[in-house]
Design a protein around this motif. Structure first.
Motif, PDB file in Angstrom:
ATOM      1  N   SER A 102       0.848  -1.175   0.000  1.00  0.00           N
ATOM      2  CA  SER A 102       0.000   0.000   0.000  1.00  0.00           C
ATOM      3  C   SER A 102       0.893   1.237   0.000  1.00  0.00           C
ATOM      4  O   SER A 102       2.036   1.173   0.414  1.00  0.00           O
ATOM      5  CB  SER A 102      -0.887  -0.012   1.244  1.00  0.00           C
ATOM      6  OG  SER A 102      -1.678   1.149   1.275  1.00  0.00           O
ATOM      7  N   PHE A 103       0.344   2.347  -0.467  1.00  0.00           N
ATOM      8  CA  PHE A 103       1.096   3.591  -0.462  1.00  0.00           C
ATOM      9  C   PHE A 103       0.994   4.257   0.900  1.00  0.00           C
ATOM     10  O   PHE A 103      -0.040   4.198   1.566  1.00  0.00           O
ATOM     11  CB  PHE A 103       0.555   4.551  -1.527  1.00  0.00           C
ATOM     12  CG  PHE A 103       0.806   4.075  -2.923  1.00  0.00           C
ATOM     13  CD1 PHE A 103       2.071   4.149  -3.476  1.00  0.00           C
ATOM     14  CD2 PHE A 103      -0.224   3.555  -3.680  1.00  0.00           C
ATOM     15  CE1 PHE A 103       2.308   3.716  -4.772  1.00  0.00           C
ATOM     16  CE2 PHE A 103       0.003   3.115  -4.965  1.00  0.00           C
ATOM     17  CZ  PHE A 103       1.275   3.188  -5.510  1.00  0.00           C
ATOM     18  N   THR A 104       2.066   4.905   1.301  1.00  0.00           N
ATOM     19  CA  THR A 104       2.082   5.686   2.531  1.00  0.00           C
ATOM     20  C   THR A 104       2.967   6.894   2.317  1.00  0.00           C
ATOM     21  O   THR A 104       3.760   6.926   1.378  1.00  0.00           O
ATOM     22  CB  THR A 104       2.583   4.843   3.729  1.00  0.00           C
ATOM     23  OG1 THR A 104       2.435   5.596   4.923  1.00  0.00           O
ATOM     24  CG2 THR A 104       4.024   4.423   3.550  1.00  0.00           C
ATOM     25  N   ILE A 144       7.323  12.053   1.218  1.00  0.00           N
ATOM     26  CA  ILE A 144       7.599  11.222   0.043  1.00  0.00           C
ATOM     27  C   ILE A 144       6.641  10.037   0.055  1.00  0.00           C
ATOM     28  O   ILE A 144       6.388   9.449   1.100  1.00  0.00           O
ATOM     29  CB  ILE A 144       9.053  10.717   0.066  1.00  0.00           C
ATOM     30  CG1 ILE A 144      10.017  11.900   0.054  1.00  0.00           C
ATOM     31  CG2 ILE A 144       9.328   9.770  -1.096  1.00  0.00           C
ATOM     32  CD1 ILE A 144      11.461  11.508   0.289  1.00  0.00           C
ATOM     33  N   VAL A 145       6.122   9.682  -1.104  1.00  0.00           N
ATOM     34  CA  VAL A 145       5.254   8.521  -1.209  1.00  0.00           C
ATOM     35  C   VAL A 145       6.121   7.269  -1.239  1.00  0.00           C
ATOM     36  O   VAL A 145       7.101   7.196  -1.983  1.00  0.00           O
ATOM     37  CB  VAL A 145       4.367   8.595  -2.470  1.00  0.00           C
ATOM     38  CG1 VAL A 145       3.542   7.341  -2.628  1.00  0.00           C
ATOM     39  CG2 VAL A 145       3.472   9.819  -2.409  1.00  0.00           C
ATOM     40  N   ALA A 146       5.764   6.290  -0.401  1.00  0.00           N
ATOM     41  CA  ALA A 146       6.541   5.049  -0.310  1.00  0.00           C
ATOM     42  C   ALA A 146       5.581   3.869  -0.259  1.00  0.00           C
ATOM     43  O   ALA A 146       4.385   4.032  -0.025  1.00  0.00           O
ATOM     44  CB  ALA A 146       7.417   5.079   0.934  1.00  0.00           C
ATOM     45  N   LEU A 147       6.115   2.701  -0.482  1.00  0.00           N
ATOM     46  CA  LEU A 147       5.339   1.469  -0.373  1.00  0.00           C
ATOM     47  C   LEU A 147       5.615   0.799   0.960  1.00  0.00           C
ATOM     48  O   LEU A 147       6.751   0.766   1.420  1.00  0.00           O
ATOM     49  CB  LEU A 147       5.701   0.491  -1.498  1.00  0.00           C
ATOM     50  CG  LEU A 147       5.282   0.891  -2.899  1.00  0.00           C
ATOM     51  CD1 LEU A 147       5.856  -0.091  -3.918  1.00  0.00           C
ATOM     52  CD2 LEU A 147       3.764   0.908  -3.007  1.00  0.00           C
ATOM     53  N   LYS A 148       4.572   0.267   1.558  1.00  0.00           N
ATOM     54  CA  LYS A 148       4.699  -0.518   2.784  1.00  0.00           C
ATOM     55  C   LYS A 148       3.873  -1.769   2.630  1.00  0.00           C
ATOM     56  O   LYS A 148       2.840  -1.764   1.954  1.00  0.00           O
ATOM     57  CB  LYS A 148       4.177   0.258   4.003  1.00  0.00           C
ATOM     58  CG  LYS A 148       5.163   1.182   4.612  1.00  0.00           C
ATOM     59  CD  LYS A 148       4.667   1.613   5.969  1.00  0.00           C
ATOM     60  CE  LYS A 148       5.745   2.366   6.682  1.00  0.00           C
ATOM     61  NZ  LYS A 148       5.342   2.776   8.008  1.00  0.00           N
TER      62      LYS A 148
END
Length: 90
Positions: free
Chosen positions: A40-42, A47-51
């Motif tokens: 999911s994006f966070t 900064i947009v990151a994946l988790k």
């Protein structure tokens, strides 16, 4: 899940810091780290990151604070202080 809530200074059910809660987190962490789970994006520092999506999910086994026994509460108090101390920004 819980560490992120602590960093965000959100309420965390005390159960997560009990021996049962720590065992559940350990088991979940090991089972999800070896598979291709959903992401999911966070937002992290703008900064947009994946988790991993599993990091956003609460345990269905978690007890509400008022349902903890005195013994569980006694064990939790030390564990929560240790975890809070180890989180950056506290």
């Amino acid at each position: 899940y819980i560490i992120q809530k602590i960093k965000s200074m959100e309420h965390v059910e005390l159960w997560y810091f009990s021996p049962d809660g720590c065992h559940e987190a350990s088991t979940t962490s090991r089972s999800t780290s070896n598979s291709d789970d959903a992401f999911s994006f966070t937002r992290v520092d703008g900064i947009v990151a994946l988790k991993m999506l599993a990091l956003f999910k609460a345990s269905h086994k978690a007890l509400q604070d008022h349902n903890l026994s005195w013994r569980q509460f006694d064990l939790v108090k030390t564990s929560i202080l240790i975890h809070i101390r180890n989180v950056d920004g506290w």
